[in-house]
Design a protein around this motif. Structure first.
Motif, short mmCIF file in Angstrom:
data_model
loop_
_atom_site.label_atom_id
_atom_site.label_comp_id
_atom_site.label_asym_id
_atom_site.label_seq_id
_atom_site.Cartn_x
_atom_site.Cartn_y
_atom_site.Cartn_z
N LYS A 11 0.83 -1.20 0.00
CA LYS A 11 0.00 0.00 0.00
C LYS A 11 0.87 1.26 0.00
O LYS A 11 1.92 1.28 0.61
CB LYS A 11 -0.90 0.01 1.23
CG LYS A 11 -1.91 -1.11 1.19
CD LYS A 11 -2.86 -1.24 2.33
CE LYS A 11 -2.78 -0.35 3.50
NZ LYS A 11 -3.81 -0.56 4.49
N GLY A 12 0.40 2.29 -0.66
CA GLY A 12 1.11 3.55 -0.70
C GLY A 12 0.65 4.53 0.37
O GLY A 12 1.36 5.45 0.73
N ARG A 13 -0.55 4.31 0.87
CA ARG A 13 -1.08 5.18 1.93
C ARG A 13 -2.03 4.39 2.81
O ARG A 13 -2.41 3.29 2.47
CB ARG A 13 -1.74 6.43 1.35
CG ARG A 13 -2.93 6.17 0.46
CD ARG A 13 -3.46 7.42 -0.18
NE ARG A 13 -4.31 8.14 0.77
CZ ARG A 13 -5.01 9.21 0.46
NH1 ARG A 13 -4.94 9.71 -0.74
NH2 ARG A 13 -5.77 9.79 1.34
N ASP A 14 -2.37 4.98 3.96
CA ASP A 14 -3.21 4.32 4.95
C ASP A 14 -2.59 3.02 5.46
O ASP A 14 -3.29 2.04 5.74
CB ASP A 14 -4.62 4.05 4.40
CG ASP A 14 -5.39 5.33 4.15
OD1 ASP A 14 -5.13 6.32 4.86
OD2 ASP A 14 -6.22 5.35 3.25
N TYR A 32 -5.32 18.06 10.98
CA TYR A 32 -4.31 17.82 9.97
C TYR A 32 -4.97 17.45 8.65
O TYR A 32 -6.14 17.16 8.59
CB TYR A 32 -3.35 16.70 10.41
CG TYR A 32 -4.03 15.43 10.81
CD1 TYR A 32 -4.45 14.51 9.86
CD2 TYR A 32 -4.26 15.13 12.15
CE1 TYR A 32 -5.09 13.34 10.23
CE2 TYR A 32 -4.89 13.96 12.53
CZ TYR A 32 -5.30 13.08 11.57
OH TYR A 32 -5.92 11.91 11.93
N ARG A 33 -4.19 17.49 7.59
CA ARG A 33 -4.64 17.08 6.27
C ARG A 33 -3.78 15.92 5.80
O ARG A 33 -2.61 15.83 6.16
CB ARG A 33 -4.52 18.24 5.25
CG ARG A 33 -5.39 19.43 5.62
CD ARG A 33 -6.87 19.08 5.44
NE ARG A 33 -7.73 20.12 5.91
CZ ARG A 33 -8.46 20.06 7.01
NH1 ARG A 33 -8.42 19.01 7.79
NH2 ARG A 33 -9.25 21.04 7.37
N LEU A 34 -4.35 15.06 4.98
CA LEU A 34 -3.65 13.86 4.52
C LEU A 34 -3.18 14.00 3.08
O LEU A 34 -3.88 14.57 2.24
CB LEU A 34 -4.56 12.64 4.61
CG LEU A 34 -5.12 12.30 5.99
CD1 LEU A 34 -6.06 11.11 5.88
CD2 LEU A 34 -4.00 12.02 6.96
N CYS A 35 -1.99 13.47 2.80
CA CYS A 35 -1.46 13.29 1.45
C CYS A 35 -1.69 14.50 0.54
O CYS A 35 -2.29 14.38 -0.53
CB CYS A 35 -2.05 12.04 0.82
SG CYS A 35 -1.67 10.55 1.73
N ARG A 36 -1.22 15.65 0.96
CA ARG A 36 -1.41 16.87 0.17
C ARG A 36 -0.51 16.85 -1.05
O ARG A 36 0.70 17.01 -0.96
CB ARG A 36 -1.10 18.10 1.03
CG ARG A 36 -2.11 18.40 2.11
CD ARG A 36 -3.46 18.84 1.54
NE ARG A 36 -3.35 20.04 0.77
CZ ARG A 36 -3.71 21.25 1.19
NH1 ARG A 36 -4.24 21.40 2.37
NH2 ARG A 36 -3.56 22.29 0.42
N ARG A 37 -1.10 16.62 -2.20
CA ARG A 37 -0.35 16.53 -3.46
C ARG A 37 0.23 17.88 -3.89
O ARG A 37 1.11 17.92 -4.75
CB ARG A 37 -1.24 15.99 -4.56
CG ARG A 37 -1.74 14.60 -4.29
CD ARG A 37 -0.75 13.57 -4.75
NE ARG A 37 -1.21 12.24 -4.38
CZ ARG A 37 -0.40 11.29 -3.98
NH1 ARG A 37 0.88 11.52 -3.87
NH2 ARG A 37 -0.87 10.11 -3.67
N ASP A 38 -0.26 18.97 -3.31
CA ASP A 38 0.26 20.29 -3.67
C ASP A 38 1.53 20.64 -2.89
O ASP A 38 2.11 21.70 -3.11
CB ASP A 38 -0.81 21.37 -3.47
CG ASP A 38 -1.35 21.41 -2.05
OD1 ASP A 38 -1.30 20.38 -1.35
OD2 ASP A 38 -1.84 22.48 -1.64
N LEU A 39 1.98 19.77 -2.00
CA LEU A 39 3.21 19.97 -1.24
C LEU A 39 4.27 18.99 -1.73
O LEU A 39 3.94 17.89 -2.18
CB LEU A 39 2.95 19.76 0.26
CG LEU A 39 2.06 20.78 0.93
CD1 LEU A 39 1.75 20.36 2.36
CD2 LEU A 39 2.71 22.16 0.91
N PRO A 40 5.55 19.37 -1.63
CA PRO A 40 6.61 18.46 -2.08
C PRO A 40 6.53 17.10 -1.40
O PRO A 40 6.38 17.01 -0.19
CB PRO A 40 7.90 19.19 -1.67
CG PRO A 40 7.51 20.63 -1.56
CD PRO A 40 6.08 20.63 -1.11
#
Length: 129
Positions: A11-14, A32-40
């Protein structure tokens, strides 16, 4: 089960370590926020207002120097060395991007999730600082 099937099942997440960290954070600092694709590097957990990112790394995949991270598969060894070295290089590049953005970053290793009390203290200290 052949190697391809095993790799597809990863798995890649969770993941279990991620869910454990999130469970601790719910009582320490929700929001918090999860797996923000807009961040590096799309951090596993991000506190946007606090400018803090948390990565939960698997010891094997990111080449941690613990017992599990030092274990190398018996087949296709050169491929795995290159793969893990590439993951480490990418991790360093991502950390440099966060430093340039003046964000705090905490890396939690899979093996560190065994001691929940120590991990909770580390998370609290990171979020306070």
């Amino acid at each position: 089960m052949d190697r391809s099937e095993v790799m597809r099942a990863v798995k890649g997440r969770d993941t279990t370590p991620e869910r454990l960290v999130r469970g601790l954070l719910r009582s320490i600092a929700p929001g918090y926020r999860l797996c923000r694709r807009d961040l590096p590097g799309a951090p596993d957990i991000a506190y946007i207002g606090r400018k803090k990112a948390i990565f939960v790394h698997g010891c094997f995949w990111h080449g941690h120097d613990c017992r599990r991270g030092a274990r190398m598969p018996k087949t296709n060894v050169e491929y795995w060395r290159r793969k893990i070295a590439g993951n480490g290089a990418r991790d360093e590049k991502i950390l440099a991007q966060y430093a340039a953005m003046r964000w705090g970053v905490l890396t939690i290793w899979e093996c560190e999730t065994r001691d929940k009390q120590k991990l909770a203290e580390r998370l609290e200290s990171f979020l306070r600082g």
